[in-house]
Scaffold this motif. Sequence first.
Motif, short mmCIF file in Angstrom:
data_model
loop_
_atom_site.label_atom_id
_atom_site.label_comp_id
_atom_site.label_asym_id
_atom_site.label_seq_id
_atom_site.Cartn_x
_atom_site.Cartn_y
_atom_site.Cartn_z
N GLU A 1 2.50 79.74 21.02
CA GLU A 1 3.85 79.19 20.92
C GLU A 1 4.25 78.93 19.47
O GLU A 1 5.16 78.17 19.19
CB GLU A 1 3.94 77.87 21.69
CG GLU A 1 3.61 77.98 23.16
CD GLU A 1 3.59 76.63 23.85
OE1 GLU A 1 3.85 76.59 25.06
OE2 GLU A 1 3.31 75.62 23.17
N ALA A 2 3.56 79.58 18.53
CA ALA A 2 3.75 79.26 17.11
C ALA A 2 5.18 79.43 16.64
O ALA A 2 5.62 78.74 15.71
CB ALA A 2 2.81 80.13 16.26
N LEU A 3 5.94 80.31 17.27
CA LEU A 3 7.32 80.52 16.86
C LEU A 3 8.18 79.29 17.10
O LEU A 3 9.29 79.19 16.57
CB LEU A 3 7.92 81.72 17.60
CG LEU A 3 7.38 83.10 17.21
CD1 LEU A 3 7.98 84.18 18.10
CD2 LEU A 3 7.68 83.38 15.75
N ARG A 4 7.67 78.35 17.87
CA ARG A 4 8.44 77.16 18.20
C ARG A 4 8.14 75.98 17.28
O ARG A 4 8.63 74.89 17.48
CB ARG A 4 8.20 76.79 19.66
CG ARG A 4 8.56 77.95 20.59
CD ARG A 4 8.16 77.68 22.01
NE ARG A 4 8.87 76.52 22.52
CZ ARG A 4 8.53 75.91 23.66
NH1 ARG A 4 7.51 76.34 24.34
NH2 ARG A 4 9.22 74.88 24.07
N MET A 5 7.34 76.22 16.27
CA MET A 5 7.06 75.17 15.29
C MET A 5 8.32 74.90 14.47
O MET A 5 8.99 75.82 14.02
CB MET A 5 5.93 75.60 14.35
CG MET A 5 4.62 75.84 15.04
SD MET A 5 3.47 76.78 14.00
CE MET A 5 3.29 75.71 12.60
N LYS A 6 8.62 73.63 14.28
CA LYS A 6 9.78 73.25 13.48
C LYS A 6 9.39 72.09 12.56
O LYS A 6 8.74 71.15 13.00
CB LYS A 6 10.96 72.83 14.37
CG LYS A 6 11.49 73.94 15.26
CD LYS A 6 12.61 73.44 16.15
CE LYS A 6 13.11 74.54 17.08
NZ LYS A 6 14.17 74.05 18.01
N PRO A 7 9.80 72.14 11.31
CA PRO A 7 9.50 71.02 10.41
C PRO A 7 10.29 69.79 10.81
O PRO A 7 11.32 69.88 11.47
CB PRO A 7 9.93 71.55 9.04
CG PRO A 7 10.99 72.55 9.35
CD PRO A 7 10.58 73.20 10.65
N SER A 8 9.80 68.63 10.40
CA SER A 8 10.51 67.40 10.67
C SER A 8 11.80 67.34 9.85
O SER A 8 11.84 67.78 8.70
CB SER A 8 9.63 66.20 10.33
OG SER A 8 10.36 65.00 10.42
#
Length: 315
Positions: A191-198
């Motif tokens: 699911e790495a594409l769903r990583m989002k920075p704070s």
Amino acid sequence: MNALAFPGFVPDPAQSADIRLRVLSLGAGVQSTTLALMAAHGEVGPMPDCAIFADTGWEPQAVYDHLAWLRSPNVLPFPVHIVSAGDLRADLIAGAQGERWASIPAFTRTVTPAGSELPVYDEDENGDLVVVGSRIVATERANIGMIRRQCTGDYKIVPIRRKVRELLGIAGRRSPTSPVTEQWIGISLDEALRMKPSFESWQVNRWPLIERGLTRQDCLRWLERHDYPLPPKSACIGCPFHSDDHWRQMRDHDPEAWADAVSVDAAIRTGFRGIRAEVYLHRSAVPLDQADLSTAADRGQLDLWPNECEGMCGV
């Protein structure tokens, strides 16, 4: 933070030195449960100060049972805080009665009757759309759309952030200008594409499962290897992102939850502010108890529908 998507990522030591609080965002699903237990085993560190579970009030009973187990003595060496922004189910029903609501990604159905006159558009010399004529619809047409999703932000992200600020002692005060909190999120490598920075200057997100190159299947294997119970899927009972297989499993094995979802689906058909079309929980925009719940695989097709709630909602 340019290397986060790759296994072996190590947080910046200089940044880590300023961290005053480490928080695990707990959805009580497969990934976040694995992450919490790996931390308890000392396989991921430093040890988080706590975990926070945001309760929408509409989780399956199996999720609440699993959460109770996680909070029981001798399972996790850090506390699990439960926070809530209200009862999503009750708020959804109220929204269908014209009250303010945080929209879920439900489906809408708009029917254009046969014989209706529709405009025909073209571009003018500036590239703008203009009406150039009209046409008559020969047969009835149904258009299916989706409402934008606010529920994750309002019922998950916001109450967790509020609790973090409370634990930091900055509730109602000016935010620090550099990261003082590290939030662990249980997104796995698949699911790495769903990583989002704070988006908060005082907080940095971290994805320890991705750092270790672990997929959801790896998490399941880790849990089995350590003889832990396998977590249920963590998502609201009436989440429109459910796959047909999930709806069918609910119908066949959790009749109480199924009856609840069917009841809510019937109650939200009309009445929402700003929405003229009828609203449905199932992607086919038909009443849930009338939906075809055979899967794409059943029909010999590849089902590409994403399990959205396995991201922030149900990690």
